[in-house]
Design a protein around this motif. Structure first.
Motif, mmCIF file in Angstrom:
data_model
loop_
_atom_site.group_PDB
_atom_site.id
_atom_site.type_symbol
_atom_site.label_atom_id
_atom_site.label_comp_id
_atom_site.label_asym_id
_atom_site.label_seq_id
_atom_site.Cartn_x
_atom_site.Cartn_y
_atom_site.Cartn_z
ATOM 1 N N PHE B 431 -14.596 11.603 2.465
ATOM 2 C CA PHE B 431 -14.160 12.309 3.668
ATOM 3 C C PHE B 431 -14.497 11.422 4.843
ATOM 4 N N PRO B 432 -13.488 10.764 5.402
ATOM 5 C CA PRO B 432 -13.757 9.669 6.328
ATOM 6 C C PRO B 432 -14.282 10.148 7.672
ATOM 7 N N ARG B 433 -15.118 9.302 8.261
ATOM 8 C CA ARG B 433 -15.597 9.500 9.623
ATOM 9 C C ARG B 433 -14.912 8.473 10.508
ATOM 10 N N GLY B 434 -15.201 8.548 11.791
ATOM 11 C CA GLY B 434 -14.507 7.702 12.750
ATOM 12 C C GLY B 434 -14.574 6.209 12.490
ATOM 13 N N GLN B 435 -15.711 5.727 11.868
ATOM 14 C CA GLN B 435 -15.836 4.285 11.696
ATOM 15 C C GLN B 435 -15.166 3.805 10.413
ATOM 16 N N ASP B 436 -14.853 4.725 9.533
ATOM 17 C CA ASP B 436 -14.287 4.325 8.238
ATOM 18 C C ASP B 436 -12.896 3.742 8.404
ATOM 19 N N THR B 437 -12.510 2.917 7.440
ATOM 20 C CA THR B 437 -11.172 2.332 7.465
ATOM 21 C C THR B 437 -10.450 2.670 6.169
ATOM 22 N N ILE B 438 -9.155 2.482 6.217
ATOM 23 C CA ILE B 438 -8.333 2.710 5.035
ATOM 24 C C ILE B 438 -8.041 1.355 4.415
ATOM 25 N N GLU B 439 -8.106 1.273 3.099
ATOM 26 C CA GLU B 439 -7.865 -0.001 2.419
ATOM 27 C C GLU B 439 -6.620 0.100 1.550
ATOM 28 N N ALA B 440 -6.084 -1.053 1.190
ATOM 29 C CA ALA B 440 -4.930 -1.064 0.291
ATOM 30 C C ALA B 440 -5.343 -0.467 -1.046
ATOM 31 N N GLY B 441 -4.447 0.279 -1.649
ATOM 32 C CA GLY B 441 -4.743 0.891 -2.933
ATOM 33 C C GLY B 441 -5.325 2.282 -2.826
ATOM 34 N N ASP B 442 -5.710 2.682 -1.599
ATOM 35 C CA ASP B 442 -6.239 4.026 -1.405
ATOM 36 C C ASP B 442 -5.142 5.072 -1.531
ATOM 37 N N GLY B 443 -5.560 6.285 -1.828
ATOM 38 C CA GLY B 443 -4.679 7.426 -1.642
ATOM 39 C C GLY B 443 -5.152 8.129 -0.385
ATOM 40 N N MET B 444 -4.237 8.334 0.564
ATOM 41 C CA MET B 444 -4.659 8.963 1.820
ATOM 42 C C MET B 444 -4.003 10.330 1.914
ATOM 43 N N ILE B 445 -4.781 11.356 2.154
ATOM 44 C CA ILE B 445 -4.209 12.697 2.252
ATOM 45 C C ILE B 445 -4.199 13.121 3.711
ATOM 46 N N VAL B 446 -3.018 13.485 4.175
ATOM 47 C CA VAL B 446 -2.818 13.788 5.582
ATOM 48 C C VAL B 446 -2.349 15.231 5.713
ATOM 49 N N ILE B 447 -2.921 15.928 6.690
ATOM 50 C CA ILE B 447 -2.472 17.290 6.976
ATOM 51 C C ILE B 447 -1.736 17.243 8.310
ATOM 52 N N THR B 448 -0.546 17.787 8.374
ATOM 53 C CA THR B 448 0.216 17.631 9.603
ATOM 54 C C THR B 448 1.212 18.754 9.802
ATOM 55 N N LYS B 449 1.535 18.959 11.064
ATOM 56 C CA LYS B 449 2.592 19.920 11.380
ATOM 57 C C LYS B 449 3.934 19.218 11.536
ATOM 58 N N HIS B 450 3.940 17.886 11.502
ATOM 59 C CA HIS B 450 5.216 17.162 11.565
ATOM 60 C C HIS B 450 5.923 17.274 10.230
ATOM 61 N N LYS B 451 7.229 16.995 10.256
ATOM 62 C CA LYS B 451 8.001 17.128 9.021
ATOM 63 C C LYS B 451 8.635 15.788 8.632
ATOM 64 N N GLY B 452 8.876 15.647 7.357
ATOM 65 C CA GLY B 452 9.693 14.549 6.865
ATOM 66 C C GLY B 452 9.020 13.190 6.885
ATOM 67 N N PHE B 453 7.699 13.121 6.704
ATOM 68 C CA PHE B 453 7.044 11.827 6.608
ATOM 69 C C PHE B 453 7.415 11.156 5.288
ATOM 70 N N GLY B 454 7.640 9.862 5.319
ATOM 71 C CA GLY B 454 7.992 9.173 4.090
ATOM 72 C C GLY B 454 7.083 8.002 3.812
ATOM 73 N N ASP B 455 6.375 7.543 4.843
ATOM 74 C CA ASP B 455 5.544 6.366 4.663
ATOM 75 C C ASP B 455 4.254 6.569 5.446
#
Lengths: 502, 461
Positions: B431-455
């Motif tokens: 569960f990432p905090r502000g200093q954490d980064t995302i790396e290649a190969g990760d699975g990132m789970i995003v919660i959003t009210k926007h629609k139609g994200f593909g990437d």
């Protein structure tokens, strides 16, 4: 309602862009008329941008909005498109200018000009170009270029495209519209090239091709196409017939499904009717021609020009015997194929009502026999059938009332009736005073108004225009606006008025 | 601004426009696919084509000519969801024979086929066979195993779970600021969404919670029960339940619950069906009677069971019965809704957990289509709609070169109303905090009210 205003804004903006063509023409020929176009285009663009800014959250069209939007769109198009004619002084009366513009956009080709050769190149280019825009339709164009996400905008296309049942070529409206325009542009360019190959000057070729593609019929010479070489007349004949064909056929050819394309039932009826009518007229008047080629060319040119509702002419067919003229009147009402750029009541509708007529007769012999009417190898839906009959009732009513009003001018019946038939079916020339050798200048103001209405009603296939005249529609629009004002709290004055009246 | 990848458009043929068909059309057309719809009822086809930007064809899905007209040669996916299993299977078989490269998805719901499904799938070359009743039963099973939650969704191959529950009156969370929640939870978690008075928010740290809020929390699966213990809600699965209606879903559910040694009572009004169920489910108590009869419910001990599950075919009855059952303190209620579309009203009714088989079925298929699209360009791995499609939870696979890599999250210019919920790094849930980064190969789970994200890059401004 806001969706409609949004679309109207886009129509004005597109109109401004389209006016660049006559402006460019005037630059080439160094004419001053371009100035009028530039002024109108500029103002139209500003209005358009202002209206577009009212963009609603979702642009969604139900049947009602689709029809109303189409009708209003065409009215706006005509009213704005007519202004440059008056502004440049070439058509001093604004009513005449509107008549000419409506005649252009609806691809009628009926003119109030006594001599088109006196007109500037700019004006003539705009006249012919309105045919090209009106042929495939301005809303179809909008659908092709506007990325309108969310919801279906099929209602807009349905309201503007001719034919009893409008389908898509591909799943998305936008790509369908793009495909239609792609085919349209391709065919037009092909025709321009063939005309140039026949030693026609570029300007003439563009104007003639635009007039043919939209099945419009504004000529740039007083004698329309009579002075063209036999080669050019044949090219125009063939392309008139081609533009009167359902564009689905071209899509199938484009997909290389040649067998499916040739199997199109409407195409068979269409070509059959052309051939029949041509041969009957040829037999009737063969004695008037020097050679068989000249006879066939002349006859088929007139048959093609009438059935596709183009309205060019190479001969004054008003002078033909009654039998031939009657055939021509009949062809006027048949019109071109559904899904083409032509007008009239469409071959497919005629074919379907013909079939249902005989199916009804047959039901006297076998009252219990189950017999569905088939067209294009498919059952005709009851709803479609009903719409067709209602459509013909509408046609009959409009034509009857229009003839009555036009007859107030006191011209003979042939003139009055053929003038209405020729404008309602978007052909152009009729008989008598409205014949190919004359023009519509001498009709009264009332008659011109009636015919403007007829042209729009004919191009948009009756229902959109009738809806605008239907009081209940406006009452509901008023109700909608009122309710929204009350809800949004902006209706304080309304509420007080309501309160006081209690 | 990184260049946005254009998602490929798939050509999808949907055969059958029932409840699931329409839901599929709605979801897939919003994602921009080219959709052709087939149905034998012309009215249905007309309706669909007027509502959505799709092509409609009237005809049967087993007719070669009709399928060809629908563009079978160019189709990427054929989904057959008519009311008949046999038509669905036949349609998919035909489609598969014509288009070698297309994939076909069939809906098969008759329990008689369930044993043969793997064999059928293999022999007929069908990519996916979906059984909406079974899926609904599984979902209900998941809810029963976490009775405090209103709904439970699995992410990151089951490593993380998204649980949604209502804060009860007088709970410790009532009135707490979100920043202070860390005092209760000693493990990784993230608060994803709050629904209050029918509005959904993606929360900020300064917001506070109130009793009656519907909150959605994501945590590693093994920690989910700790959430409930930490805030003083009881845990552990239920011991007894009452199921109203003896349809296919009830059958699948009862089988599953009986395996967990639960006490199952089924109330079914058709005596013949009762006999069948009795033979099929030896451990369950089958009661012949009408579930909307208050006396009967009392007599059969509605006060004594821990869960009440309304699964009749009539939505209105289900809703009413649940509202009645809700009056009993502490009774866990689950309602199946098949047809009704007034989602907002149903949400307001406080029915407890609500299960929509059509959404579950459509969601499964949509997820498959996404995966299919994924292989040609998109990198969405899982996607859930929450709060009636108002919020999406999306799992992205992060590929090399993605613009989100290596930037501390606090400096990432993200869109509004969007939350990076968690990161799945080789099966470990962070569960990432502000200093954490995302790396290649990760699975990132995003919660959003926007629609139609593909990437993954779509989250950036």
């Amino acid at each position: 309602m806001r969706s409609i205003i949004f679309i109207l804004g886009w129509i004005m903006l597109v109109l401004a862009v389209l006016m660049l063509l006559p402006i460019a023409t005037s630059a080439v020929y160094e004419e001053t008329e371009g100035l009028a176009f530039a002024v109108v285009a500029f103002l139209s663009a500003i209005c358009g941008v202002l209206l577009i800014r009212t963009k609603p959250a979702t642009v969604k069209f139900y049947a009602k909005e689709g029809l109303a939007c189409t009708a209003l769109g065409w009215i706006v198009l005509s009213l704005v498109g007519a202004v440059p004619f008056t502004l440049s002084g070439e058509i001093p009366s604004y009513l005449d200018a509107v008549f000419e513009t409506v005649s252009g956009f609806t691809t009628t080709g009926a003119s109030i000009l006594r001599s088109v050769e006196q007109m500037s190149h700019t004006t003539n280019m705009w006249r012919c170009f309105t045919h090209w825009i009106g042929g495939m339709g301005i809303l179809v164009f909008l659908l092709a270029v506007l990325p309108m996400v969310g919801g279906s905008n099929m209602q807009l296309m349905k309201a503007e495209s001719p034919g009893p049942s409008v389908g898509k070529l591909v799943p998305k409206v936008r790509f369908t519209a793009q495909l239609l325009y792609g085919l349209y542009v391709a065919l037009t360019i092909l025709m321009i090239l063939l005309l140039i190959a026949g030693r026609m000057p570029l300007y003439d070729a563009i104007c003639t091709a635009c007039g043919t593609a939209g099945t419009g019929g504004f000529g740039i010479y007083n004698d329309s196409c009579a002075s063209f070489s036999p080669y050019l007349q044949w090219v125009i004949t063939i392309f008139m017939i081609l533009f009167g064909v359902n564009f689905n056929v071209y899509y199938l050819i484009f997909l290389r499904k040649f067998r499916d394309a040739l199997r199109c039932e409407e195409l068979h009826w269409y070509l059959g009717i052309i051939l029949m009518a041509g041969l009957l007229i040829f037999r009737n008047i063969a004695g008037r021609f020097e050679t068989v080629e000249q006879g066939l060319r002349t006859v088929f040119f007139q048959v093609a020009t009438i059935i596709t509702t183009t309205g060019f002419s190479t001969v004054d067919f008003d002078l033909w015997p009654t039998f031939s003229k009657t055939i021509i009147i009949l062809l006027m009402f048949i019109g071109a194929c559904a899904g083409s750029t032509g007008g009239g009541t469409k071959v497919s509708r005629i074919a379907i009502i013909g079939k249902s007529f005989f199916s009804y007769i047959r039901s006297f012999l076998h009252p219990r026999a189950v017999r569905k009417i088939k067209f294009e190898g498919k059952e005709v839906e009851t709803e479609t059938l009903r719409a067709i009959f209602v459509y013909y009732t509408g046609v009959f009513l409009i034509v009857a009332v229009s003839v009555l009003l036009v007859s107030l001018d006191g011209f003979n019946f042939e003139t009055s009736f053929s003038a209405v038939a020729a404008t309602f079916n978007n052909i152009g020339p009729g008989f008598g005073m409205a014949g190919p050798a004359s023009n519509y200048a001498d009709f009264s103001k009332l008659s011109k108004c009636v015919m403007i209405f007829d042209m729009l009603a004919g191009r948009l296939e009756v229902f959109p225009v009738i809806l605008l005249l239907y009081p209940r529609f406006w009452r509901e629009v008023g109700m909608e606006i009122y309710t929204r004002r009350m809800r949004s709290g902006r209706g304080y004055m309304d509420r007080r008025r309501l309160h006081n009246s209690k | 601004m990184p260049e946005k990848r254009r998602l490929p458009t798939l050509h999808i043929i949907i055969v059958g426009c029932g409840k699931v068909g329409i839901t599929l059309v709605e979801q897939l057309s919003r994602e921009g696919h080219d959709i052709t719809v087939l149905d034998i009822n012309e009215n249905v086809v007309r309706n669909v084509t007027e509502l959505y930007d799709v092509m409609g064809i009237t005809g049967s899905g087993v007719h070669m000519q009709v399928l060809r007209e629908a563009g079978l040669e160019t189709a990427d996916i054929v989904i057959s969801v008519t009311g008949s299993d046999e038509i669905n299977l036949l349609c998919c078989t035909i489609a598969k024979k014509v288009g070698k490269s297309l994939v076909s998805i069939a809906r098969v719901r008759n329990p008689e086929y369930i044993e043969e499904l793997p064999y059928l799938r293999q022999q007929l070359g069908i990519a996916m066979i979906i059984n909406p009743d079974l899926e609904a039963a599984r979902e209900i099973g998941r809810i029963i195993s976490r009775p405090q939650a209103r709904s439970v969704n699995a992410f990151a191959k089951g490593h993380a779970e998204l649980v949604r529950f209502t804060i009860p009156m007088g709970n410790v969370l009532d009135g707490k600021q979100i920043l202070t929640l860390d005092r209760f939870f000693s493990f990784g978690y993230i608060l994803c969404a709050i629904e209050r008075n029918g509005e959904v928010y993606i929360p900020k740290g300064t917001d506070s919670l109130k009793a009656g809020d519907d909150i959605t929390i994501m945590a590693a699966s093994r920690d989910v029960n700790k959430i409930f213990t930490a805030i003083g809600m009881r845990t552990g699965s239920l011991k007894s339940c009452m199921i109203i209606g003896g349809g296919k879903t009830s059958y699948y559910l009862a089988r599953q619950l009986l395996d967990q040694r639960m006490d199952v009572r089924i109330i079914e009004s058709d005596p013949k069906r009762c006999d069948e169920l009795d033979a099929l489910l030896p451990g369950a108590t089958i009661i012949n009677g009408n579930g909307s009869d208050e006396q009967l419910l009392k007599e059969e001990g509605i006060d004594a069971v821990e869960a009440f599950i309304a699964l009749t075919g009539i939505d209105e009855e289900n809703i009413l019965m649940t509202l009645y059952a809700k009056r009993i303190q502490g009774l866990k209620t689950i309602t199946k809704i098949n047809r009704i579309t007034f989602n907002d009203v149903i949400d307001d009714l406080d029915l407890g957990s609500v299960v929509y088989p059509k959404y579950i079925c459509a969601e499964e298929i949509t997820a498959y289509v996404r995966a299919r699209r994924n292989s040609i360009g998109s990198n969405v791995e899982t996607l859930y709609h929450m709060f009636d499609n108002r919020v999406e939870a999306i799992e992205f696979h992060i590929e090399k070169g993605s613009p989100v890599i290596g930037i501390p999250l606090m400096r990432l210019k993200k869109k509004d109303q969007l939350l990076i919920a968690c990161i799945n790094r080789n099966g470990r849930i962070l569960f990432p905090r502000g200093q954490d980064t995302i790396e290649a190969g990760d699975g990132m789970i995003v919660i959003t009210k926007h629609k139609g994200f593909g990437d993954a890059s779509d989250i950036l401004l």
